[in-house]
Design a protein around this motif. Structure first.
Motif, PDB file in Angstrom:
ATOM      1  N   TRP A   1       6.494  37.415 -24.571  1.00  0.00           N
ATOM      2  CA  TRP A   1       6.437  37.825 -23.164  1.00  0.00           C
ATOM      3  C   TRP A   1       7.378  38.996 -22.878  1.00  0.00           C
ATOM      4  CZ3 TRP A   1       2.217  36.035 -21.364  1.00  0.00           C
ATOM      5  CH2 TRP A   1       1.741  34.783 -21.767  1.00  0.00           C
TER       6      TRP A   1
ATOM      7  N   VAL B   1       4.703  28.904 -19.014  1.00  0.00           N
ATOM      8  CA  VAL B   1       5.340  28.763 -20.317  1.00  0.00           C
ATOM      9  C   VAL B   1       6.488  27.767 -20.172  1.00  0.00           C
ATOM     10  CG1 VAL B   1       6.904  30.717 -19.982  1.00  0.00           C
ATOM     11  CG2 VAL B   1       6.250  30.048 -22.287  1.00  0.00           C
TER      12      VAL B   1
ATOM     13  N   LEU C   1      11.913  34.154 -25.210  1.00  0.00           N
ATOM     14  CA  LEU C   1      10.512  34.394 -24.846  1.00  0.00           C
ATOM     15  C   LEU C   1      10.276  35.859 -24.499  1.00  0.00           C
ATOM     16  CD1 LEU C   1       9.844  31.226 -22.675  1.00  0.00           C
ATOM     17  CD2 LEU C   1       8.767  31.773 -24.868  1.00  0.00           C
TER      18      LEU C   1
ATOM     19  N   ALA D   1       0.411  23.283 -19.819  1.00  0.00           N
ATOM     20  CA  ALA D   1       1.634  23.438 -20.624  1.00  0.00           C
ATOM     21  C   ALA D   1       2.382  22.114 -20.725  1.00  0.00           C
ATOM     22  CB  ALA D   1       2.533  24.518 -20.020  1.00  0.00           C
TER      23      ALA D   1
END
Length: 187
Positions: free
Chosen positions: A57, A67, A52, A109
């Motif tokens: 990110w 996330v 990520l 999420a």
């Protein structure tokens, strides 16, 4: 509507679909809940967090966002990482909004993954210094609002939102807040 439950215990031992991690923005582990989740979950979580960071990110996960990754060796299916704000009284309104966003974004999420059960810690109420009673009020009020339809996508399929509270005192704080906000029966 999903139930809101409170338990005193260790979030890394919860058998739920999604465990929420009170992460730091690096997503690479840390202390408190974040460190415990990374240690118990094993290298699979860290590997996904590194991916990520290498992609979307790169600068880290912003405060108030969420996330998801695998849960690795945890008894959950996924970990939803969220970055809570550090408490600063002089910036209360903005930061309280960011804390509420942690809960909304985490539920969103989890819902996108198909989670039916979600376990939260008391985000920002540890080392980030948020006063526990206020953290509990924001957490429970935000989650109840999502479950009541403030965000139909986030709350529609959930069966249970569990707050896993470390220590008897934090449990009592959340229990009081639940009684004040949601009545003696809670949700």
């Amino acid at each position: 509507m999903a139930r809101i439950t409170l338990v005193e215990g260790d979030i890394t031992e919860q058998r739920v679909d999604a465990v929420v991690n009170a992460a730091n923005s690096s997503l690479l582990g840390g202390g408190g809940v974040d460190g415990a989740i990374h240690r118990r979950g094993g290298p699979e979580i860290l590997a996904e967090c590194r991916r990520l960071r290498a992609s979307h990110w790169g600068r880290g996960l912003p405060v108030g966002r969420a996330v998801a990754t695998t849960a690795g060796r945890l008894p959950a299916r996924w970990v939803v990482h969220t970055v809570g704000p550090v408490y600063l009284a002089e910036e209360y309104e903005e930061r309280a909004g960011l804390l509420a966003s942690c809960y909304r974004e985490s539920l969103r999420a989890a819902a996108e993954l198909g989670a039916r059960t979600v376990a939260f810690p008391a985000v920002s109420a540890g080392i980030f210094g948020w006063p526990p009673a206020d953290a509990a009020r924001i957490a429970l009020g935000t989650v109840a609002g999502v479950l009541d339809g403030d965000d139909a996508r986030a709350g529609a399929e959930l069966a249970e939102v569990r707050f896993v509270l470390f220590g008897a005192e934090m449990y009592r704080v959340f229990e009081r807040a639940r009684g004040e906000l949601l009545g003696p029966e809670g949700c």
